[in-house]
Design a protein around this motif. Structure first.
Motif, mmCIF file in Angstrom:
data_model
loop_
_atom_site.group_PDB
_atom_site.id
_atom_site.type_symbol
_atom_site.label_atom_id
_atom_site.label_comp_id
_atom_site.label_asym_id
_atom_site.label_seq_id
_atom_site.Cartn_x
_atom_site.Cartn_y
_atom_site.Cartn_z
ATOM 1 N N ASP A 1 0.823 -1.216 0.000
ATOM 2 C CA ASP A 1 0.000 0.000 0.000
ATOM 3 C C ASP A 1 0.858 1.268 0.000
ATOM 4 O O ASP A 1 0.333 2.374 0.123
ATOM 5 N N GLY A 2 2.193 1.104 -0.112
ATOM 6 C CA GLY A 2 3.085 2.256 -0.167
ATOM 7 C C GLY A 2 3.518 2.787 1.186
ATOM 8 O O GLY A 2 4.156 3.845 1.254
ATOM 9 N N LYS A 3 3.224 2.067 2.264
ATOM 10 C CA LYS A 3 3.589 2.525 3.604
ATOM 11 C C LYS A 3 5.047 2.194 3.899
ATOM 12 O O LYS A 3 5.664 1.348 3.257
ATOM 13 N N THR A 4 5.595 2.883 4.904
ATOM 14 C CA THR A 4 6.959 2.617 5.362
ATOM 15 C C THR A 4 6.928 2.262 6.840
ATOM 16 O O THR A 4 6.024 2.681 7.577
ATOM 17 N N ILE A 5 7.944 1.491 7.276
ATOM 18 C CA ILE A 5 7.912 0.891 8.612
ATOM 19 C C ILE A 5 9.276 1.007 9.260
ATOM 20 O O ILE A 5 10.305 0.768 8.616
ATOM 21 N N LEU A 6 9.304 1.357 10.536
ATOM 22 C CA LEU A 6 10.513 1.251 11.338
ATOM 23 C C LEU A 6 10.374 0.018 12.223
ATOM 24 O O LEU A 6 9.417 -0.087 12.988
ATOM 25 N N ASP A 7 11.322 -0.892 12.081
ATOM 26 C CA ASP A 7 11.224 -2.185 12.753
ATOM 27 C C ASP A 7 12.432 -2.390 13.670
ATOM 28 O O ASP A 7 13.452 -2.917 13.250
ATOM 29 N N PRO A 8 12.341 -1.992 14.944
ATOM 30 C CA PRO A 8 13.464 -2.210 15.878
ATOM 31 C C PRO A 8 13.568 -3.674 16.292
ATOM 32 O O PRO A 8 12.570 -4.392 16.374
ATOM 33 N N SER A 9 14.785 -4.091 16.580
ATOM 34 C CA SER A 9 15.025 -5.461 17.038
ATOM 35 C C SER A 9 16.349 -5.500 17.788
ATOM 36 O O SER A 9 17.057 -4.506 17.879
ATOM 37 N N ARG A 10 16.678 -6.669 18.322
ATOM 38 C CA ARG A 10 17.962 -6.894 18.995
ATOM 39 C C ARG A 10 18.245 -5.860 20.090
ATOM 40 O O ARG A 10 19.367 -5.388 20.256
ATOM 41 N N PHE A 11 17.209 -5.520 20.854
ATOM 42 C CA PHE A 11 17.386 -4.640 22.018
ATOM 43 C C PHE A 11 18.013 -5.489 23.116
ATOM 44 O O PHE A 11 17.381 -6.397 23.649
ATOM 45 N N THR A 12 19.268 -5.212 23.442
ATOM 46 C CA THR A 12 19.958 -5.951 24.489
ATOM 47 C C THR A 12 20.670 -4.977 25.413
ATOM 48 O O THR A 12 21.016 -3.867 25.015
ATOM 49 N N ALA A 13 20.886 -5.407 26.650
ATOM 50 C CA ALA A 13 21.469 -4.515 27.651
ATOM 51 C C ALA A 13 22.510 -5.245 28.483
ATOM 52 O O ALA A 13 22.414 -6.463 28.706
ATOM 53 N N TYR B 1 12.818 11.020 12.077
ATOM 54 C CA TYR B 1 13.726 11.377 10.987
ATOM 55 C C TYR B 1 13.252 10.817 9.643
ATOM 56 O O TYR B 1 13.232 11.534 8.630
ATOM 57 N N PHE B 2 12.871 9.540 9.622
ATOM 58 C CA PHE B 2 12.488 8.891 8.367
ATOM 59 C C PHE B 2 11.023 9.137 7.995
ATOM 60 O O PHE B 2 10.609 8.814 6.878
ATOM 61 N N GLY B 3 10.237 9.684 8.922
ATOM 62 C CA GLY B 3 8.844 9.979 8.626
ATOM 63 C C GLY B 3 8.038 8.734 8.260
ATOM 64 O O GLY B 3 7.210 8.765 7.335
ATOM 65 N N TRP C 1 1.072 9.156 16.699
ATOM 66 C CA TRP C 1 1.746 8.717 17.923
ATOM 67 C C TRP C 1 2.823 9.685 18.397
ATOM 68 O O TRP C 1 2.924 9.984 19.602
ATOM 69 N N LEU C 2 3.637 10.208 17.475
ATOM 70 C CA LEU C 2 4.789 11.013 17.888
ATOM 71 C C LEU C 2 4.418 12.243 18.709
ATOM 72 O O LEU C 2 5.067 12.515 19.729
ATOM 73 N N PRO C 3 3.420 13.038 18.304
ATOM 74 C CA PRO C 3 3.094 14.212 19.129
ATOM 75 C C PRO C 3 2.753 13.856 20.569
ATOM 76 O O PRO C 3 3.134 14.568 21.511
ATOM 77 N N ASP C 4 2.048 12.742 20.753
ATOM 78 C CA ASP C 4 1.691 12.304 22.100
ATOM 79 C C ASP C 4 2.932 11.891 22.884
ATOM 80 O O ASP C 4 3.068 12.199 24.071
ATOM 81 N N VAL C 5 3.858 11.171 22.228
ATOM 82 C CA VAL C 5 5.087 10.746 22.896
ATOM 83 C C VAL C 5 5.894 11.961 23.346
ATOM 84 O O VAL C 5 6.373 12.022 24.485
ATOM 85 N N TYR C 6 6.070 12.939 22.472
ATOM 86 C CA TYR C 6 6.849 14.130 22.822
ATOM 87 C C TYR C 6 6.176 14.936 23.929
ATOM 88 O O TYR C 6 6.856 15.520 24.783
ATOM 89 N N ALA C 7 4.863 14.961 23.915
ATOM 90 C CA ALA C 7 4.144 15.713 24.954
ATOM 91 C C ALA C 7 4.320 15.069 26.323
ATOM 92 O O ALA C 7 4.486 15.765 27.333
ATOM 93 N N ARG C 8 4.295 13.741 26.371
ATOM 94 C CA ARG C 8 4.402 13.041 27.656
ATOM 95 C C ARG C 8 5.848 12.844 28.084
ATOM 96 O O ARG C 8 6.161 12.869 29.271
ATOM 97 N N TYR C 9 6.732 12.640 27.121
ATOM 98 C CA TYR C 9 8.136 12.337 27.411
ATOM 99 C C TYR C 9 9.051 13.204 26.544
ATOM 100 O O TYR C 9 9.664 12.721 25.580
ATOM 101 N N PRO C 10 9.151 14.482 26.863
ATOM 102 C CA PRO C 10 9.940 15.380 26.005
ATOM 103 C C PRO C 10 11.421 15.054 25.934
ATOM 104 O O PRO C 10 12.114 15.528 25.026
ATOM 105 N N PHE C 11 11.935 14.229 26.858
ATOM 106 C CA PHE C 11 13.357 13.870 26.791
ATOM 107 C C PHE C 11 13.668 13.033 25.551
ATOM 108 O O PHE C 11 14.830 12.851 25.205
ATOM 109 N N PHE C 12 12.633 12.535 24.863
ATOM 110 C CA PHE C 12 12.868 11.817 23.608
ATOM 111 C C PHE C 12 13.242 12.762 22.464
ATOM 112 O O PHE C 12 13.704 12.303 21.416
#
Length: 247
Positions: free
Chosen positions: A110-122, A147-149, A197-208
């Motif tokens: 459908d022409g959409k783009t996706i950010l797919d995080p993985s391998r989160f390790t600590a 950044y990638f919109g 989603w992003l505006p809500d995230v920045y409003a609640r957690y501006p350190f992002f």
């Protein structure tokens, strides 16, 4: 994951901590980069992968052209890492697509783009000492989504971690529980509609927030020439530019 403090208190704490944080983009062709060892130690600690003599953990998705991987450092000490894939209709490589092909292909068709995080390790000791470490690490995901919109950001995670992504990031569960090749634990997809989603995230957690310069150094063409370079987190300056109260 532990209960989350109030957004205001968390924001003050993590803004202060981010003053000491740097991110380093990993050259994924370097087989013995410390991030690969961090992955191995984290997965072996819970017996999620088999032993190997090199004590590194990688997979075929490290070799794709749309893969980005980062180490998170506090005072020059590696504390966590995360990888993501920027999936587009033209370049569809994505770990989550290998698990949920029908869902991701429908979006990409459908022409959409996706950010797919993985391998989160600590690092184990760092995860015990720093309850806010997941936020410092997933900040990379927030910055990259911006950044990638992209249209969608995913978190394909262990079911017991899903509540964190739903509560903190308001991701919605999608799809059934499945398994990722090479790992012994089940996962489920959680998804956010990024423009909403992003505006809500920045409003609640501006350190992002991040400055344009930080995002460009990490993800842009300039980033190709800064592999291995430590990029300082710009959260405090970005909050100032946005007019957020930080003191």
């Amino acid at each position: 994951m532990a209960d989350t403090p109030s957004p205001f208190r968390l924001g003050q704490t993590l803004t202060d901590l981010l003053d000491s944080v740097s991110y380093r983009r990993v050259d994924l062709s370097e087989q013995f980069d410390p991030v690969y060892r961090l992955r191995y130690d984290a997965y072996r600690r819970e017996d999620f992968i088999e032993l190997n003599s090199q004590r590194v953990a990688g997979d075929k998705f490290d070799e794709t052209p749309n893969a980005y991987c980062y180490g998170v450092y506090i005072e020059d000490q590696l504390v966590s890492s995360i990888r993501f894939h920027h999936a587009t209709p033209e370049c569809r490589h994505s770990p989550s697509r290998s698990i949920y092909p029908e869902m991701l292909d429908a979006w990409l068709d459908d022409g959409k783009t996706i950010l797919d995080p993985s391998r989160f390790t600590a690092d184990h000791e760092a995860s015990l000492a720093l309850p806010g470490l997941p936020f410092l690490t997933t900040r990379i995901t927030i910055m990259a989504s911006d950044y990638f919109g992209v249209n969608y950001c995913m978190a394909t995670v262990r079911p017991e971690h899903g509540a964190f992504y739903k509560r903190v990031f308001r991701f919605e569960p999608m799809g059934d529980i499945r398994y990722y090749e090479g790992l012994k634990f089940p996962v489920q997809a959680y998804v956010a509609d990024v423009p909403k989603w992003l505006p809500d995230v920045y409003a609640r957690y501006p350190f992002f927030r991040a400055t344009e310069e930080e995002r460009e150094l990490l993800f842009g063409e300039e980033g190709k020439y800064t592999l291995g370079r430590f990029i300082k987190a710009s959260s405090r300056e970005a909050q100032r530019q946005a007019g957020d109260p930080i003191d």
